[in-house]
Design a protein around this motif. Structure first.
Motif, mmCIF file in Angstrom:
data_model
loop_
_atom_site.group_PDB
_atom_site.id
_atom_site.type_symbol
_atom_site.label_atom_id
_atom_site.label_comp_id
_atom_site.label_asym_id
_atom_site.label_seq_id
_atom_site.Cartn_x
_atom_site.Cartn_y
_atom_site.Cartn_z
ATOM 1 N N LEU A 230 1.852 8.060 -6.084
ATOM 2 C CA LEU A 230 0.911 9.168 -6.175
ATOM 3 C C LEU A 230 1.533 10.448 -5.619
ATOM 4 O O LEU A 230 1.498 11.507 -6.250
ATOM 5 N N ALA B 214 0.832 -1.201 0.000
ATOM 6 C CA ALA B 214 0.000 0.000 0.000
ATOM 7 C C ALA B 214 0.866 1.251 0.000
ATOM 8 O O ALA B 214 0.607 2.220 -0.706
ATOM 9 N N LEU C 48 0.939 4.152 -2.867
ATOM 10 C CA LEU C 48 0.646 5.547 -2.552
ATOM 11 C C LEU C 48 1.853 6.441 -2.792
ATOM 12 O O LEU C 48 1.723 7.607 -3.155
#
Lengths: 261, 280
Positions: free
Chosen positions: B29, B22, B26
């Motif tokens: 991003l 995860a 992320l």
């Protein structure tokens, strides 16, 4: 055979040999129901789940027509005509026969707009008339004192019992002849229930009331006449005290003494 | 080692591995956002909003043409796509319900949602640009609207279906005709959800480049003529980014930054409205 009392007084509705079949069902859900509904009185419909009492109630304002494919047979007489006719003006019929639902159905708008909704549908635009009739309806529904300072607030901010009284105010604001109550207190606490029951008894001076209830005590408390339904048939219709104390039918007796249900 | 200890170790490993995944996902991003902000803020200045495009090497060059063009294209697409999307969604939820036609429309709309946007651009090229004989803002806006419609149609359908059936019945029971029930009660109940769908639909098309390439094409000059080729932030950014000129590339970064902030803003706004609607 069913035991149906002969009602001497004037009738608001007259059901004769009424049959109702849901879309796609092989057998009718209501079988040859014949039932007079006395004017300015409260008629309760009791019976076990699935007996057809709500189906019968929703026939009086042709609510079933919202879902295509259902069929009516027989006759329901109201104001001198059979309301099951294909030419019946449902919009007009529903302003004459109002309905209160199991769960409160406050619209997502202000308290005032909720009560005024039915009147506005009828084209009433005059501000003073709307104000007066909204106040009157809220007073008749015993809600005015609680909401008079926040009429512009969202109706969903009210408690469940208040919302249910709001729905009653909304329904009586258009001055119907008949009010249908579909288990109106099953989602409410005991105190709110008491308030609604008191209201039902008060309202019968102006409207004829039919109430579906799962609660036999409630039927005994509020109604003048009670109909017991079982498997789509009206088994017995009588004065409420008589039906609960000296039922004529064996099935009625078994149901009210808790042998099944 | 007991079976329990073994399970605890496996559990910890799985937890660590999924957390790490995860974080990596992320991280990309935030990396993108960080690069955009650094390069973009660097390239931002007032001239960008005052001047239109100019050949490389000029001081007075900006993105006014692309900014205004982008707003016109997206605005026009919204004007076309939102009413169509909402009305089609209303049909599905209130009239078609679970009829065969409604199922077919829902399925086609879902397929359209995943159609490559460049294919939609090619379609509009064939049916609008070719007959008209030239590129135009209209063609670009129609291409964007086609992409927007299935998104808005689907959210409208879903949001209207969330409005309880008893609320509709209650309005009918007061003698309301069907269109009144929909306008007064159903739309009001689904207001926040529909608005969110509209904003997300706009955000989705605002970042599209491919469907504009051969519909609204591009232009380096400011125009408000809907019958002419119209510049957009996305195509301008594409052209500037692949150019060899440093000042054009700088403008490209600025365009990327402005566009991303606009879309991020729409997304956040959409979510806030939905949250506020739910809290009520």
């Amino acid at each position: 055979m069913a035991s149906i009392i002969d009602i001497k007084e004037e009738c608001a509705l007259n059901v004769r040999d009424f049959e109702f079949t849901y879309k796609g069902a092989s057998a009718p859900s209501l079988k040859k129901v014949t039932m007079p509904i006395a004017k300015n009185s409260v008629t309760a419909l009791i019976g076990p789940s699935g007996c057809g009492k709500t189906t019968l109630l929703r026939s009086f304002n042709r609510m079933h027509d919202l879902y295509p494919g259902n069929t009516y047979n027989g006759e329901i007489e109201f104001e001198g005509r059979n309301i099951l006719g294909a030419k019946e003006d449902l919009i007009h019929l529903r302003t004459k026969i109002g309905m209160i639902f199991q769960k409160p159905t406050a619209f997502p708008m202000s308290i005032f707009d909720n009560v005024a909704y039915g009147m506005r549908l009828q084209g009433i635009k005059n501000k003073t008339e709307l104000n007066d009739r909204v106040e009157k309806a809220l007073q008749d529904a015993a809600l005015w004192k609680e909401v008079k300072d926040r009429l512009k607030n969202d109706a969903n901010g009210l408690s469940g019992g208040q919302q249910q009284r709001l729905c009653i105010a909304r329904a009586i604001a258009v001055e119907p002849e008949v009010l249908l109550f579909d288990e109106p207190t099953s989602a409410l606490d005991p105190i709110s229930t008491q308030g609604i029951e008191k209201l039902v008894i008060e309202l019968k001076e102006r409207v004829s009331i039919i109430i579906v209830t799962h609660n036999m005590q409630q039927a005994a408390r509020v109604s003048d006449y009670t109909g017991f339904m079982y498997l789509g048939e009206l088994i017995e219709l009588g004065h409420t005290e008589e039906l609960f104390v000296t039922p004529k039918e064996k099935l009625t007796q078994e149901y009210i003494t808790g042998k099944f249900g | 080692m007991t079976a329990t200890q073994k399970r605890i170790i496996i559990n910890r490993l799985a937890l660590a591995f999924s957390t790490l995944s995860a974080v990596i996902a992320l991280a990309f991003l935030f990396w993108i956002l960080a690069v955009l902000v650094m390069k973009g803020v660097d390239a931002l200045n007032w001239n960008i909003f005052i001047y239109e495009g100019s050949p490389p090497g000029y001081e007075d060059s900006g993105l006014k043409h692309a900014l205004i063009g982008q707003l016109i294209l997206v605005g026009l697409a919204t004007l076309i796509g939102v009413p169509l999307g909402i009305m089609a969604g209303t049909y599905l939820s209130e009239y078609g319900k679970s009829s065969n036609l409604a199922h077919v429309i829902r399925d086609i709309s879902d397929i359209m949602m995943s159609a490559p946007s460049i294919v939609i651009g090619a379609f509009v090229y064939a049916i609008v640009v070719m007959p008209m004989g030239h590129f135009s803002a209209w063609a670009g806006a129609i291409a964007l609207a086609i992409i927007m419609i299935p998104i808005i149609l689907r959210t409208t359908d879903d949001m209207l279906q969330l409005v309880p059936g008893t609320l509709r019945e209650a309005a009918f029971a007061l003698g309301a005709p069907k269109y009144k029930v929909i306008l007064d009660v159903v739309y009001r109940g689904a207001k926040a959800g529909i608005l969110t769908g509209v904003l997300l639909g706009i955000a989705r098309v605002a970042g599209e480049t491919a469907p504009l390439l051969f519909t609204s094409f591009n232009d380096n000059f400011f125009t408000t003529d809907l019958n002419e080729a119209m510049p957009s932030l996305t195509v301008t950014m594409f052209n500037y980014a692949i150019s060899p000129y440093d000042d054009w590339q700088q403008l490209g970064w600025a365009a990327a930054f402005i566009l991303s902030m606009f879309i991020l803003g729409l997304n956040i706004l959409g979510r806030l409205i939905l949250l506020a609607g739910k809290r009520k």
